[in-house]
Scaffold this motif. Structure first.
Motif, PDB file in Angstrom:
ATOM      1  N   PRO A 129     -13.923   3.555  -2.549  1.00 35.54           N
ATOM      2  CA  PRO A 129     -14.356   2.403  -1.604  1.00 35.54           C
ATOM      3  C   PRO A 129     -13.558   1.307  -1.441  1.00 35.54           C
ATOM      4  CG  PRO A 129     -15.818   2.768  -3.786  1.00 35.54           C
ATOM      5  CD  PRO A 129     -14.626   3.727  -3.576  1.00 35.54           C
ATOM      6  N   ARG A 137     -10.628  -3.656   6.716  1.00 35.58           N
ATOM      7  CA  ARG A 137     -10.324  -5.117   7.018  1.00 35.58           C
ATOM      8  C   ARG A 137      -8.968  -5.137   7.566  1.00 35.58           C
ATOM      9  NH1 ARG A 137     -11.556  -8.483   1.635  1.00 35.58           N
ATOM     10  NH2 ARG A 137     -13.719  -8.294   1.327  1.00 35.58           N
ATOM     11  N   VAL A 202      -1.845 -15.477   1.654  1.00 34.64           N
ATOM     12  CA  VAL A 202      -2.805 -16.259   1.936  1.00 34.64           C
ATOM     13  C   VAL A 202      -2.658 -17.228   2.774  1.00 34.64           C
ATOM     14  CG1 VAL A 202      -4.285 -18.280   0.354  1.00 34.64           C
ATOM     15  CG2 VAL A 202      -3.327 -16.259  -0.537  1.00 34.64           C
ATOM     16  N   GLU A 210      -7.498  -9.430  -4.060  1.00 30.49           N
ATOM     17  CA  GLU A 210      -7.601  -8.647  -5.571  1.00 30.49           C
ATOM     18  C   GLU A 210      -8.968  -9.034  -6.176  1.00 30.49           C
ATOM     19  OE1 GLU A 210      -5.331 -10.041  -8.574  1.00 30.49           O
ATOM     20  OE2 GLU A 210      -5.790 -11.885  -8.443  1.00 30.49           O
ATOM     21  N   SER A 211      -9.557 -10.300  -5.873  1.00 22.80           N
ATOM     22  CA  SER A 211     -10.707 -10.597  -6.583  1.00 22.80           C
ATOM     23  C   SER A 211     -11.752 -10.023  -5.810  1.00 22.80           C
ATOM     24  CB  SER A 211     -10.868 -12.052  -6.573  1.00 22.80           C
ATOM     25  OG  SER A 211     -10.900 -12.664  -5.360  1.00 22.80           O
ATOM     26  N   GLU A 212     -11.674  -9.726  -4.539  1.00 20.90           N
ATOM     27  CA  GLU A 212     -12.827  -8.839  -3.973  1.00 20.90           C
ATOM     28  C   GLU A 212     -12.812  -7.519  -3.962  1.00 20.90           C
ATOM     29  OE1 GLU A 212     -12.238 -10.751  -0.150  1.00 20.90           O
ATOM     30  OE2 GLU A 212     -12.316 -12.659  -1.013  1.00 20.90           O
ATOM     31  N   ALA A 287      -6.638 -21.520   0.359  1.00 26.17           N
ATOM     32  CA  ALA A 287      -7.778 -20.354  -0.051  1.00 26.17           C
ATOM     33  C   ALA A 287      -7.805 -19.587   0.920  1.00 26.17           C
ATOM     34  CB  ALA A 287      -9.244 -21.249  -0.303  1.00 26.17           C
ATOM     35  N   ARG A 288      -8.158 -18.248   0.412  1.00 25.40           N
ATOM     36  CA  ARG A 288      -8.200 -17.035   1.441  1.00 25.40           C
ATOM     37  C   ARG A 288      -9.322 -17.112   2.321  1.00 25.40           C
ATOM     38  NH1 ARG A 288      -9.595 -13.571  -2.209  1.00 25.40           N
ATOM     39  NH2 ARG A 288      -7.496 -13.306  -3.110  1.00 25.40           N
ATOM     40  N   ARG A 290     -12.400 -15.529   5.260  1.00 28.48           N
ATOM     41  CA  ARG A 290     -12.778 -14.165   5.180  1.00 28.48           C
ATOM     42  C   ARG A 290     -12.624 -13.420   6.179  1.00 28.48           C
ATOM     43  NH1 ARG A 290     -18.104 -16.828   5.082  1.00 28.48           N
ATOM     44  NH2 ARG A 290     -18.243 -16.316   7.097  1.00 28.48           N
ATOM     45  N   GLN A 293     -13.676 -14.866   9.804  1.00 29.37           N
ATOM     46  CA  GLN A 293     -13.054 -16.071   9.992  1.00 29.37           C
ATOM     47  C   GLN A 293     -11.563 -16.071  10.611  1.00 29.37           C
ATOM     48  OE1 GLN A 293     -13.541 -17.828   6.414  1.00 29.37           O
ATOM     49  NE2 GLN A 293     -15.537 -18.846   6.980  1.00 29.37           N
TER      50      GLN A 293
ATOM     51  N   PHE B   3     -23.013   2.274   2.344  1.00 28.95           N
ATOM     52  CA  PHE B   3     -22.289   2.833   1.324  1.00 28.95           C
ATOM     53  C   PHE B   3     -22.159   1.893  -0.201  1.00 28.95           C
ATOM     54  CE2 PHE B   3     -18.961   1.429   3.651  1.00 28.95           C
ATOM     55  CZ  PHE B   3     -17.603   1.072   2.691  1.00 28.95           C
ATOM     56  N   ILE B   5     -20.856  -0.124  -3.251  1.00 28.16           N
ATOM     57  CA  ILE B   5     -19.427  -0.897  -3.732  1.00 28.16           C
ATOM     58  C   ILE B   5     -20.022  -1.432  -4.996  1.00 28.16           C
ATOM     59  CG2 ILE B   5     -18.165  -3.072  -3.861  1.00 28.16           C
ATOM     60  CD1 ILE B   5     -17.085  -1.696  -1.385  1.00 28.16           C
ATOM     61  N   PRO B   6     -19.272  -0.477  -6.315  1.00 29.40           N
ATOM     62  CA  PRO B   6     -19.524  -0.880  -7.331  1.00 29.40           C
ATOM     63  C   PRO B   6     -18.740  -2.043  -7.879  1.00 29.40           C
ATOM     64  CG  PRO B   6     -18.015   0.978  -7.607  1.00 29.40           C
ATOM     65  CD  PRO B   6     -18.369   0.471  -6.185  1.00 29.40           C
ATOM     66  N   HIS B  11     -14.100  -5.038 -13.663  1.00 25.81           N
ATOM     67  CA  HIS B  11     -13.813  -5.510 -12.232  1.00 25.81           C
ATOM     68  C   HIS B  11     -12.901  -6.774 -12.366  1.00 25.81           C
ATOM     69  CE1 HIS B  11     -14.250  -6.939  -7.909  1.00 25.81           C
ATOM     70  NE2 HIS B  11     -14.613  -5.742  -7.811  1.00 25.81           N
ATOM     71  N   PRO B  12     -12.213  -6.853 -11.307  1.00 28.94           N
ATOM     72  CA  PRO B  12     -11.180  -7.957 -11.403  1.00 28.94           C
ATOM     73  C   PRO B  12     -11.994  -9.265 -11.401  1.00 28.94           C
ATOM     74  CG  PRO B  12     -10.560  -6.859  -9.818  1.00 28.94           C
ATOM     75  CD  PRO B  12     -11.611  -5.960 -10.451  1.00 28.94           C
ATOM     76  N   SER B  13     -12.937  -9.362 -10.511  1.00 31.75           N
ATOM     77  CA  SER B  13     -13.860 -10.480 -10.336  1.00 31.75           C
ATOM     78  C   SER B  13     -14.638 -11.005 -11.275  1.00 31.75           C
ATOM     79  CB  SER B  13     -14.348 -10.673  -9.208  1.00 31.75           C
ATOM     80  OG  SER B  13     -15.540 -10.037  -9.109  1.00 31.75           O
ATOM     81  N   GLU B  27     -19.078  -4.613   6.205  1.00 30.31           N
ATOM     82  CA  GLU B  27     -18.710  -5.846   5.544  1.00 30.31           C
ATOM     83  C   GLU B  27     -20.086  -6.501   4.921  1.00 30.31           C
ATOM     84  OE1 GLU B  27     -15.971  -7.896   4.384  1.00 30.31           O
ATOM     85  OE2 GLU B  27     -14.737  -6.400   4.351  1.00 30.31           O
ATOM     86  N   GLN B 116     -11.130 -16.757  -7.285  1.00 32.15           N
ATOM     87  CA  GLN B 116     -12.064 -16.012  -6.349  1.00 32.15           C
ATOM     88  C   GLN B 116     -11.943 -16.185  -4.912  1.00 32.15           C
ATOM     89  OE1 GLN B 116     -13.231 -14.195  -8.262  1.00 32.15           O
ATOM     90  NE2 GLN B 116     -14.475 -14.615  -9.837  1.00 32.15           N
ATOM     91  N   MET B 117     -11.832 -17.361  -4.721  1.00 35.34           N
ATOM     92  CA  MET B 117     -11.296 -17.724  -3.014  1.00 35.34           C
ATOM     93  C   MET B 117      -9.701 -17.488  -2.693  1.00 35.34           C
ATOM     94  SD  MET B 117     -13.284 -21.075  -2.386  1.00 35.34           S
ATOM     95  CE  MET B 117     -13.185 -22.128  -3.859  1.00 35.34           C
ATOM     96  N   GLY B 118      -9.031 -16.957  -3.767  1.00 34.60           N
ATOM     97  CA  GLY B 118      -7.428 -16.756  -3.234  1.00 34.60           C
ATOM     98  C   GLY B 118      -6.597 -18.186  -3.317  1.00 34.60           C
ATOM     99  N   ARG B 194     -14.868 -20.959   2.940  1.00 34.38           N
ATOM    100  CA  ARG B 194     -15.323 -20.052   2.212  1.00 34.38           C
ATOM    101  C   ARG B 194     -16.649 -20.411   1.410  1.00 34.38           C
ATOM    102  NH1 ARG B 194     -12.249 -15.773   0.696  1.00 34.38           N
ATOM    103  NH2 ARG B 194     -14.225 -15.211  -0.009  1.00 34.38           N
ATOM    104  N   ILE B 340     -18.933  -8.789   1.819  1.00 35.81           N
ATOM    105  CA  ILE B 340     -18.317  -8.341   0.582  1.00 35.81           C
ATOM    106  C   ILE B 340     -17.476  -9.729  -0.100  1.00 35.81           C
ATOM    107  CG2 ILE B 340     -16.578  -6.584  -0.623  1.00 35.81           C
ATOM    108  CD1 ILE B 340     -17.614  -4.646   1.589  1.00 35.81           C
ATOM    109  N   ALA B 341     -16.799 -10.033   0.946  1.00 35.41           N
ATOM    110  CA  ALA B 341     -15.736 -11.082   0.577  1.00 35.41           C
ATOM    111  C   ALA B 341     -16.485 -12.279  -0.269  1.00 35.41           C
ATOM    112  CB  ALA B 341     -15.222 -11.867   2.001  1.00 35.41           C
ATOM    113  N   GLU B 342     -17.699 -12.382   0.062  1.00 36.55           N
ATOM    114  CA  GLU B 342     -18.516 -13.488  -0.746  1.00 36.55           C
ATOM    115  C   GLU B 342     -18.974 -13.104  -1.998  1.00 36.55           C
ATOM    116  OE1 GLU B 342     -21.340 -14.385   2.453  1.00 36.55           O
ATOM    117  OE2 GLU B 342     -19.871 -15.494   3.382  1.00 36.55           O
ATOM    118  N   PRO B 344     -17.548 -12.369  -4.890  1.00 33.65           N
ATOM    119  CA  PRO B 344     -17.135 -12.738  -6.079  1.00 33.65           C
ATOM    120  C   PRO B 344     -17.346 -14.339  -6.226  1.00 33.65           C
ATOM    121  CG  PRO B 344     -15.500 -11.788  -4.975  1.00 33.65           C
ATOM    122  CD  PRO B 344     -16.598 -11.813  -4.267  1.00 33.65           C
TER     123      PRO B 344
END
Lengths: 317, 383
Positions: A129, A137, A202, A210-212, A287-288, A290, A293, B3, B5-6, B11-13, B27, B116-118, B194, B340-342, B344
């Motif tokens: 997934p 994306r 970024v 990676e964190s998402e 920051a990254r 979305r 955005q 679907f 998403i586990p 998990h990295p976050s 998304e 988490q926001m990169g 973000r 999904i991006a939100e 973490p």
């Protein structure tokens, strides 16, 4: 016979696989080192990417059962091939690229898209997934930056009146760098924004966040295949930076310093290095975004800037 | 088509094991199912099998980050059971260390939220500045994270006069950095993009789902145990409670950053007004039958301890309700409709501490229906 040998040398040694891998992996290493210093860390040594590449190549190749397909295996190799082919079209050692046709720029746009397309296919084929989500994306992101990228290149082509990179480099040798042409400055700014998205830095590293989504399309890749992906990414970085250097910074030109003639390839390395460092700097102060955005951003400001240049370049003599 | 998403248990976050099952459409998150209990350690039972003195050691290990507030609350509960009031100076020292803990916890939060926001540069810099606070904790208590300062009836170490200038100097640096982060948090466009209007928890939802701590205060609920049900030295100290109205991730960050600045002020006051005297009263571990409840404001919100004594050296029962547990119910309205991006950054915006949370839960929810797995069922499944 000579032609064939020369072509093979261009593909495998200079400016193809060997040269661009060395430069690309070194750039990625410097990028990591500079990132570390900017973040108040020591950072890895600049040759870390070579160590990583060697280590990954020597590892066992683990492919999860749902991902076992020829597409999953072929994707990194095809991406690598596309990246190397793109480098061949870029002027590296002299104003003349290793391969040249009547419409270099159009072929380059296609070739620089292929690694992204194969990354998506690899993500879809991985059966994960995270891979699927990353691929979705990436498609959205591609729609965003590619429009800007193509419009900006159209502006450069319209201004110089040629679709050949050698022609653009020659035009700049006569008229000065396109970067300093006031009609082109908006498109140049748009080009830098598109490059940030094209090499997934970024704030536009959204497909690999990676964190998402762990590592996006690369989540299930490991061992030699991951090494090939990394190599392909390094070469793609060189190709994109080389393209920017050729269209905006006058391409590779020889310099004479104190009676010593510096080869154009050195000029190429300096220019592309500075371009990569600019992307490194930008990626460390933001920051990254979305994905929605990111798309909204690309379709507004940079698109307008590039379109403005396109019109100005054609209307104002 | 939706679907799954586990997210978790690995998990990295997530920094700790917990499982979130997100149902996504493209998304967009349409539903979330939370499964808890991956870090269950049976601490409440263990507390009832140790004497009161040993319990301090265990209470401090419930959570790595907010360990002093756990041990302080435990000690306060036991002191209340025994009817012993600790010396005034000990209360001030506890307050100082608890506020240092709040600062470093919030800085840790800021760093991970940035990651988490990169925004990895902010992550690294926030953690660099957090080191000042950890150094101060080492100076005062001997431990960077686990301070082992508290004991029933007072504290084990006094703050020496010559340490105070060093503490003031480091606090000045920390305050300057915190103000810089407040400016950054208010001005950076990518952070705004973000965090604004992301994971919104409205005030009525916050009240309905009993959100606590910075999460509640970011939704406009003006509640802080330090002021509303004052304890220790806090009654003598003046401080304001930052409250935001927006209820989004940005507001939760802003509340925490402002709390850092407030905490610096509290520590300065405490150092100034600290009375002299002993730091520890003798304590008889045999406590007659009694019951006690204590509430404190941990960095993440209200922390509640209940204890019952039975005349021996060991408590009969200790019950702990941690702030993360109080906030979990608020996650669902935050997540639904997000992308999904939100995930973490919204998840991290409540500053979850699963180590705190997972001492007690035995809920297993599956496909929407909630059922409790009994011990008998577990036994049957094993066969």
């Amino acid at each position: 016979m000579i032609d064939v040998a020369w072509f093979l040398a261009a593909v495998l040694v200079f400016p193809g696989l060997l040269f661009s891998s060395l430069v690309g992996l070194l750039y990625l290493g410097v990028d990591r080192k500079v990132t570390g210093r900017l973040q108040n860390r020591i950072g890895p040594p600049v040759w870390q990417e070579f160590i990583d590449f060697g280590k990954l190549m020597g590892k066992e190749d683990i492919t999860p059962a749902p991902a076992q397909s020829s597409l999953f295996t072929a994707a990194p190799l095809l991406a690598l091939g596309a990246s190397v082919a793109a480098v061949l079209l870029i002027p590296v050692g002299s104003a003349q690229p290793a391969l040249s046709t009547t419409a270099d720029l159009i072929i380059l746009i296609y070739l620089l898209n292929l690694p992204a397309v194969f990354l998506m296919l690899g993500g879809y084929a991985s059966g994960s997934p995270f891979g699927t989500s990353g691929a979705i994306r990436y498609i959205v992101q591609l729609m965003g930056y590619e429009l800007v990228f193509i419009l900006a290149i159209a502006a450069f082509a319209a201004r110089t009146g040629t679709l050949q990179l050698a022609g653009i480099v020659e035009y700049q040798a006569r008229h000065g760098w396109l970067l300093f042409d006031w009609r082109i400055i908006p498109a140049a700014a748009a080009m830098f924004m598109a490059v940030q998205g094209k090499i997934l830095r970024v704030p536009f590293d959204i497909p690999e966040a990676e964190s998402e989504i762990v590592h996006g399309p690369l989540t299930e890749y490991s061992g030699p295949k991951l090494a090939i992906w990394r190599l392909s990414y390094g070469i793609e970085t060189v190709a994109v930076a080389g393209l920017v250097a050729s269209v905006l910074f006058g391409g590779p030109t020889p310099y004479t310093v104190g009676g010593l003639v510096l080869p154009p390839v050195l000029d190429f390395i300096i220019k592309t290095f500075l371009i990569v460092m600019l992307t490194t700097l930008i990626r460390n102060i933001m920051a990254r975004l979305r994905i929605d955005q990111s798309l909204k951003f690309y379709w507004t400001l940079p698109t307008l800037l590039a379109a403005l240049s396109l019109v100005l370049g054609m209307v104002v003599p | 088509m939706t679907f799954i998403i586990p997210v978790g248990p690995q998990h990295p976050s997530l920094k700790e094991p917990e499982f979130f099952r997100f149902e996504v459409k493209g998304e967009e998150v349409v539903d979330v199912d939370i499964r808890l209990g991956y870090a269950h350690r049976g601490i409440e039972e263990a507390l009832a099998r140790r004497n009161y003195q040993h319990g301090v050691y265990l209470a401090e290990r419930i959570c790595g980050i907010c360990n002093v507030v756990h041990s302080t609350t435990y000690c306060q509960t036991v002191e209340q059971l025994a009817g012993v009031d600790p010396p005034e100076r000990a209360k001030y020292i506890r307050a100082i260390i608890m506020e240092l803990e709040r600062i470093h916890s919030h800085m840790l939060w800021l760093g991970v939220a940035a990651h988490q926001m990169g925004f990895d540069t902010l992550f690294m810099l926030a953690w660099r500045d957090r080191e000042h606070v950890l150094d101060l904790r080492e100076l005062i208590s001997g431990g960077r994270i686990h301070s082992a300062t508290n004991t029933v009836g007072g504290v084990r170490r006094d703050i020496k006069q010559e340490q105070i200038p060093k503490i003031i100097e480091r606090l000045r640096i920390v305050e300057g950095r915190a103000r810089a982060y407040v400016d950054l948090w208010k001005s950076d466009r990518t952070i705004m993009a973000r965090c604004s209007n992301v994971g919104v928890l409205r005030k009525d939802d916050a009240l309905k789902f009993s959100a606590v701590g910075p999460v509640a205060r970011a939704s406009g609920v003006n509640a802080d145990v330090r002021r509303d049900d004052t304890y220790g030295a806090y009654g003598d100290l003046s401080f304001s409670i930052p409250v935001e109205r927006a209820g989004d991730v940005w507001a939760r960050g802003m509340v925490r950053l402002m709390e850092i600045i407030e905490s610096v002020g509290i520590i300065r006051q405490a150092l100034e007004r600290m009375p002299s005297g002993p730091v520890r009263h003798p304590f008889d571990l045999k406590i007659p039958p009694n019951e006690a409840v204590e509430r404190t404001e941990a960095p993440r919100g209200e922390l509640l301890y209940y204890a019952r004594s039975n005349g021996t050296e060991m408590p009969e029962r200790v019950r702990i309700r941690t702030p993360t547990y109080g906030t979990f119910a608020s996650l669902r309205p935050m997540f639904c409709g997000a992308t999904i991006a939100e995930i973490p950054v919204v998840l991290w915006s409540i500053d979850p501490c699963f180590g705190c949370n997972d001492r007690v839960t035995l809920v297993n929810s599956d496909t929407g229906e909630v059922r409790v797995v009994t011990l008998g069922e577990l036994g049957r499944r094993r066969k």
